[in-house]
Design a protein around this motif. Structure first.
Motif, PDB file in Angstrom:
ATOM      1  N   SER A  56      51.680 -51.580  66.620  1.00 48.97           N
ATOM      2  CA  SER A  56      51.382 -52.601  67.631  1.00 48.97           C
ATOM      3  C   SER A  56      52.645 -53.050  68.375  1.00 48.97           C
ATOM      4  O   SER A  56      52.599 -53.300  69.576  1.00 48.97           O
ATOM      5  N   ILE A  57      53.772 -53.105  67.684  1.00 44.93           N
ATOM      6  CA  ILE A  57      55.016 -53.464  68.378  1.00 44.93           C
ATOM      7  C   ILE A  57      55.385 -52.353  69.361  1.00 44.93           C
ATOM      8  O   ILE A  57      55.828 -52.609  70.481  1.00 44.93           O
ATOM      9  N   GLY A  58      55.154 -51.129  68.938  1.00 45.25           N
ATOM     10  CA  GLY A  58      55.410 -49.992  69.818  1.00 45.25           C
ATOM     11  C   GLY A  58      54.576 -50.062  71.090  1.00 45.25           C
ATOM     12  O   GLY A  58      55.076 -49.808  72.190  1.00 45.25           O
ATOM     13  N   VAL A  59      53.306 -50.417  70.957  1.00 41.17           N
ATOM     14  CA  VAL A  59      52.425 -50.531  72.132  1.00 41.17           C
ATOM     15  C   VAL A  59      52.959 -51.580  73.095  1.00 41.17           C
ATOM     16  O   VAL A  59      52.992 -51.369  74.314  1.00 41.17           O
ATOM     17  N   MET A  60      53.417 -52.723  72.539  1.00 43.66           N
ATOM     18  CA  MET A  60      53.927 -53.802  73.397  1.00 43.66           C
ATOM     19  C   MET A  60      55.175 -53.369  74.160  1.00 43.66           C
ATOM     20  O   MET A  60      55.461 -53.897  75.229  1.00 43.66           O
ATOM     21  N   ARG A  61      55.916 -52.419  73.592  1.00 49.50           N
ATOM     22  CA  ARG A  61      57.107 -51.932  74.296  1.00 49.50           C
ATOM     23  C   ARG A  61      56.759 -50.797  75.251  1.00 49.50           C
ATOM     24  O   ARG A  61      57.394 -50.619  76.288  1.00 49.50           O
ATOM     25  N   TRP A  62      55.783 -50.007  74.845  1.00 46.28           N
ATOM     26  CA  TRP A  62      55.437 -48.803  75.580  1.00 46.28           C
ATOM     27  C   TRP A  62      54.898 -49.117  76.978  1.00 46.28           C
ATOM     28  O   TRP A  62      55.297 -48.497  77.969  1.00 46.28           O
ATOM     29  N   ILE A  63      53.961 -50.089  77.040  1.00 42.42           N
ATOM     30  CA  ILE A  63      53.268 -50.320  78.315  1.00 42.42           C
ATOM     31  C   ILE A  63      54.241 -50.745  79.427  1.00 42.42           C
ATOM     32  O   ILE A  63      54.252 -50.125  80.493  1.00 42.42           O
ATOM     33  N   PRO A  64      55.104 -51.765  79.194  1.00 45.76           N
ATOM     34  CA  PRO A  64      56.053 -52.096  80.279  1.00 45.76           C
ATOM     35  C   PRO A  64      57.024 -50.962  80.595  1.00 45.76           C
ATOM     36  O   PRO A  64      57.418 -50.791  81.759  1.00 45.76           O
ATOM     37  N   ALA A  65      57.410 -50.188  79.583  1.00 48.44           N
ATOM     38  CA  ALA A  65      58.329 -49.071  79.839  1.00 48.44           C
ATOM     39  C   ALA A  65      57.660 -48.018  80.723  1.00 48.44           C
ATOM     40  O   ALA A  65      58.269 -47.470  81.645  1.00 48.44           O
ATOM     41  N   LEU A  66      56.374 -47.748  80.450  1.00 46.85           N
ATOM     42  CA  LEU A  66      55.666 -46.752  81.261  1.00 46.85           C
ATOM     43  C   LEU A  66      55.386 -47.299  82.657  1.00 46.85           C
ATOM     44  O   LEU A  66      55.491 -46.570  83.649  1.00 46.85           O
ATOM     45  N   GLU A  67      55.058 -48.599  82.728  1.00 41.13           N
ATOM     46  CA  GLU A  67      54.849 -49.216  84.051  1.00 41.13           C
ATOM     47  C   GLU A  67      56.102 -49.079  84.906  1.00 41.13           C
ATOM     48  O   GLU A  67      56.021 -48.746  86.089  1.00 41.13           O
ATOM     49  N   ALA A  68      57.256 -49.332  84.288  1.00 44.25           N
ATOM     50  CA  ALA A  68      58.516 -49.228  85.027  1.00 44.25           C
ATOM     51  C   ALA A  68      58.762 -47.782  85.455  1.00 44.25           C
ATOM     52  O   ALA A  68      59.212 -47.515  86.576  1.00 44.25           O
ATOM     53  N   LEU A  69      58.445 -46.848  84.564  1.00 45.46           N
ATOM     54  CA  LEU A  69      58.660 -45.431  84.879  1.00 45.46           C
ATOM     55  C   LEU A  69      57.778 -44.996  86.056  1.00 45.46           C
ATOM     56  O   LEU A  69      58.180 -44.169  86.878  1.00 45.46           O
ATOM     57  N   CYS A  70      56.573 -45.557  86.130  1.00 44.13           N
ATOM     58  CA  CYS A  70      55.605 -45.151  87.161  1.00 44.13           C
ATOM     59  C   CYS A  70      55.921 -45.746  88.535  1.00 44.13           C
ATOM     60  O   CYS A  70      55.324 -45.335  89.535  1.00 44.13           O
ATOM     61  N   ALA A  92      43.937 -51.538  76.520  1.00 46.53           N
ATOM     62  CA  ALA A  92      43.783 -51.453  77.975  1.00 46.53           C
ATOM     63  C   ALA A  92      45.127 -51.125  78.615  1.00 46.53           C
ATOM     64  O   ALA A  92      46.172 -51.571  78.149  1.00 46.53           O
ATOM     65  N   ASN A  93      45.089 -50.317  79.654  1.00 42.59           N
ATOM     66  CA  ASN A  93      46.285 -50.029  80.451  1.00 42.59           C
ATOM     67  C   ASN A  93      47.361 -49.244  79.692  1.00 42.59           C
ATOM     68  O   ASN A  93      48.530 -49.273  80.061  1.00 42.59           O
ATOM     69  N   PHE A  94      46.962 -48.549  78.642  1.00 43.70           N
ATOM     70  CA  PHE A  94      47.954 -47.838  77.836  1.00 43.70           C
ATOM     71  C   PHE A  94      48.737 -46.817  78.665  1.00 43.70           C
ATOM     72  O   PHE A  94      49.914 -46.583  78.433  1.00 43.70           O
TER      73      PHE A  94
END
Ligand SMILES: [Zn+2]
Length: 158
Positions: A56-70, A92-94
């Motif tokens: 779950s901590i990974g998910v919380m880090r993953w989404i903003p990192a992917l948003e920034a990458l996109c 949602a929004n993974f």
């Protein structure tokens, strides 16, 4: 040393840069290190076949990192692993604005008893009504059975 490894392969001639991630997306993963340093606006193909664990901590880090990458570029996800798909189905929004092109799908061969993880195009999943397309065993040509529930393809519903 984080829990996540990244391998970057520059794309040849108008091909996207390939970023291969493997390991765990958790509290120890260095996502900025893994995804940083990519030239602005260059398209990225993100290979997630090697992701073996997400917490779950990974998910919380993953989404903003992917948003920034996109931001300002095309990002496509290929070979999303079993654990990636299970997270994407419950969070949602993974995948942020990334386009998911293909995922790994578990099949079972009733003839030889082999379990297989096959890469399947998401377009083909959609064409099959968000269920597993038919595949045959490469050793005995038997019809493979999809070894999950159809809800495995929830992420592919539009
Ligand atoms: Zn078989």
């Amino acid at each position: 040393m984080g829990s996540l490894q990244a391998q970057v392969q520059p794309g040849a001639q108008s091909q996207p840069t390939r970023v291969i991630l493997s390991g765990a997306i958790d509290e120890r993963c260095e996502l900025d290190e893994a995804l940083g340093g990519l030239a602005e606006s260059e398209p990225i193909e993100l290979d997630l076949a090697g992701i073996s664990r997400i917490n779950s901590i990974g998910v919380m880090r993953w989404i903003p990192a992917l948003e920034a990458l996109c931001k300002g570029r095309d990002v496509r996800v290929v070979r999303a692993s079993y654990v990636v798909i299970n997270q994407a189905n419950s969070v949602a929004n993974f995948f942020a604005d990334a386009q998911v092109r293909s995922c790994l799908v578990p099949y079972f061969c009733p003839a030889c008893g082999d379990n297989k993880m096959l890469e399947i195009e998401v377009d083909e999943v959609r064409a099959a009504g968000c269920s597993a397309p038919a595949r045959r065993c490469d050793s005995d040509d038997a019809q493979l059975e999809f070894d999950e529930l159809d809800s495995y393809f929830t992420f592919a519903r539009e």
